[in-house]
Design an enzyme around this catalytic site. Structure first.
Site, PDB file in Angstrom:
ATOM      1  N   GLY A 168       0.836  -1.307  -0.093  1.00 58.45           N
ATOM      2  CA  GLY A 168      -0.046   0.090   0.032  1.00 58.45           C
ATOM      3  C   GLY A 168       0.874   1.231   0.015  1.00 58.45           C
ATOM      4  N   PRO A 225       5.036  -4.611  -0.664  1.00 59.93           N
ATOM      5  CG  PRO A 225       6.986  -3.520  -1.589  1.00 59.93           C
ATOM      6  CD  PRO A 225       6.446  -4.263  -0.242  1.00 59.93           C
ATOM      7  CE1 TYR A 273      -9.923   0.409  -8.998  1.00 51.07           C
ATOM      8  CE2 TYR A 273      -7.566   0.748  -9.467  1.00 51.07           C
ATOM      9  CZ  TYR A 273      -8.606  -0.174  -9.057  1.00 51.07           C
ATOM     10  OH  TYR A 273      -8.309  -1.146  -8.630  1.00 51.07           O
ATOM     11  CB  CYS A 314     -17.905  -1.057 -27.804  1.00 47.67           C
ATOM     12  SG  CYS A 314     -17.322  -1.473 -29.570  1.00 47.67           S
ATOM     13  CD  GLU A 315     -18.531  -0.071 -21.626  1.00 47.31           C
ATOM     14  OE1 GLU A 315     -18.651   0.723 -20.670  1.00 47.31           O
ATOM     15  OE2 GLU A 315     -19.567  -0.862 -22.160  1.00 47.31           O
TER      16      GLU A 315
HETATM   17  C1  LIG Z   1      -2.619  -8.619   0.726  1.00 47.96           C
HETATM   18  C2  LIG Z   1      -2.062  -7.404  -0.062  1.00 47.96           C
HETATM   19  N1  LIG Z   1      -0.657  -7.289   0.063  1.00 47.96           N
HETATM   20  C3  LIG Z   1      -0.130  -6.306  -0.715  1.00 47.96           C
HETATM   21  C4  LIG Z   1      -0.754  -5.456  -1.838  1.00 47.96           C
HETATM   22  C5  LIG Z   1      -0.180  -4.624  -2.641  1.00 47.96           C
HETATM   23  O1  LIG Z   1      -0.517  -3.522  -2.518  1.00 47.96           O
HETATM   24  P1  LIG Z   1       0.208  -2.221  -3.296  1.00 47.96           P
HETATM   25  O2  LIG Z   1       0.228  -2.516  -4.647  1.00 47.96           O
HETATM   26  O3  LIG Z   1      -0.691  -0.916  -2.988  1.00 47.96           O
HETATM   27  O4  LIG Z   1       1.583  -2.038  -2.576  1.00 47.96           O
HETATM   28  C6  LIG Z   1      -2.212  -5.669  -2.036  1.00 47.96           C
HETATM   29  C7  LIG Z   1      -2.945  -5.082  -2.707  1.00 47.96           C
HETATM   30  O5  LIG Z   1      -4.119  -5.220  -3.057  1.00 47.96           O
HETATM   31  C8  LIG Z   1      -2.895  -6.717  -0.988  1.00 47.96           C
HETATM   32  O6  LIG Z   1      -3.884  -7.019  -1.146  1.00 47.96           O
END
Ligand SMILES: Cc1ncc(COP(=O)(O)O)c(C=O)c1O
Length: 402
Positions: A226, A263, A305, A332-333
């Site tokens: 994240g 990540p 998004y 086609c969207e």
């Molecule tokens: C369990 C888990 N770990 C890691 C990630 C990776 O997240 P990011 O790509 O935002 O670092 C995700 C993304 O959905 C996830 O669900």
């Protein structure tokens, strides 16, 4: 990427084209390993962000671990020679085949999402060869961007709620075929501050101590992924990795757990570029539409998004001053990829690059309209090579049975 390189790649492989720059990728890998490993924090790449066999092969030569969340990702990683002992399985609805892969030691451990999975895995595993598992917890911390909230866990489907945790610990303690080696919690995406990660870690530390109080061998806490990334390649990075890893290490100091991060986006986003040819430019009412030869199918995030990836013109000719334009795909969207300032004289045949599309772009591509997914190439300096073949009409119809 220079216009000359973009032109050469487009001429060699066609468009749309998905390009991974290995120098950029290695830089990001190095940033993570440098900030984390010296503080004892392991780094696992979340394969869902982008994976192909050659990518897995590339990662295999780094210290990274790999999180896979499907049999498809697992087989891809295996084809790239990624070692089983550095892989682990995620997912909130694993199939019998996926759990069988865990029991067959095709990964190092399973991250259990729910009680049903726990019971199913326990049914497949044997006390003679216990399977290593972690529990994915819903710590009730939810973060998107810099803010975070404590939800009590009611807002997402993922993980085991804290109010069910005691019962799960009791159950797992009674299952000699499963060895609880760690806990996991992922709290969101595009997080730009350290605070939410620390709040999540506090919950994991408390949960770890509860497991240890029952003599369960919890040794590792995975703090999820994240980590936020910038929209444009020249923007500053929104989250200081060194501050994150230092903050996590300091918070966990003295507790005796190994920490890990997971990540996806932050490792691969910057290295990816999507190349398109303009196929038509038209003005309808007051809007100018630039239609490219990709769109929703190869690059869905701008449409679903509102993700933004500023397009850069890669055609080496004078195209006049910028004017407002809506970049659209060819499906086609109403697949609008964003309103941007693009040259007045942009015309069919011109080449556009969208930068920082490395994460969740190719991996979320589809065959809507029976379009083929694009070719993927790796670039390193002046060298390039195709690592995934683009799909032809034969490819997209290969599963039809008549
Ligand atoms: C369990 C888990 N770990 C890691 C990630 C990776 O997240 P990011 O790509 O935002 O670092 C995700 C993304 O959905 C996830 O669900």
């Amino acid at each position: 990427m220079t216009p000359q390189t973009a032109g050469e790649l487009a001429a060699t492989y066609g468009t749309p084209l998905f390009v991974i720059d290995l120098d950029e990728l290695d830089l990001e890998i190095h940033r993570f390993t440098d900030a984390c490993l010296r503080r004892g924090i392991a780094v696992g790449y979340a394969g869902k962000a982008f994976l192909c066999a050659a990518f897995a092969e590339h990662l295999a030569a780094t210290p990274l671990r790999l999180d896979v969340c499907s049999l498809g990702e697992l087989v891809t990683a295996e084809r790239g020679g990624f070692p089983a002992e550095r892989m682990y399985f995620h997912g909130c609805g694993k199939t019998g085949d996926e759990l069988r892969a865990v029991v067959d030691r095709r990964v190092a451990f399973d991250v259990i999402d729910n009680v049903e999975e726990l019971e199913q895995l326990a049914g497949l595993a044997s006390p003679d060869a216990p399977v290593d598992v972690m529990l994915r917890l819903n710590t009730g911390i939810e973060a998107h961007t810099h803010a975070f909230i404590r939800t009590g866990g009611e807002n997402t489907k993922f993980g085991i709620a804290l109010d069910q945790y005691a019962g799960v610990l009791t159950r797992i303690a009674a299952l000699p075929q499963l060895r609880l080696i760690g806990l996991h919690a992922h709290i969101g995406s595009q997080i730009t501050e350290v605070g939410p990660f620390l709040a999540n870690l506090d919950e994991l530390l408390a949960a770890g101590d509860r497991a240890r109080a029952r003599a369960l061998p919890v040794a590792e806490l995975i703090c999820g992924g994240g980590i936020g990334v910038e929209e444009e390649i020249d923007d500053p990075r929104p989250l200081d990795l060194d501050a994150l890893s230092a903050g996590l290490a300091a918070r966990a100091d003295g507790f005796g757990y190994r920490l890990a991060l997971e990540p996806g986006r932050a490792l691969v986003a910057r290295s990816g570029t999507s190349l398109y040819r303009v196929v038509a430019v038209k003005t309808q009412g007051r809007r100018r539409f630039v239609i490219v030869d990709g769109g929703l199918t190869d690059n869905p995030r701008p449409i679903i998004y509102g993700a933004r990836h500023l397009p850069e013109v890669m055609t080496a000719r004078d195209l006049g001053p910028d004017e407002p334009a809506t970049l659209v795909g060819r499906t086609c969207e109403n697949d609008e990829m964003g309103d941007y300032a693009l040259p007045r004289d942009l015309a069919a045949g011109d080449l556009l690059a969208m930068h920082t599309t490395g994460a969740y772009t190719y991996s979320m591509a589809s065959n809507y309209n029976k379009f083929g997914r694009p070719t993927v190439v790796f670039v390193r300096g002046d060298h390039h090579r195709r690592v995934v073949r683009g799909e032809s009409a034969d490819d997209v119809t290969r599963l039809d049975v008549i």
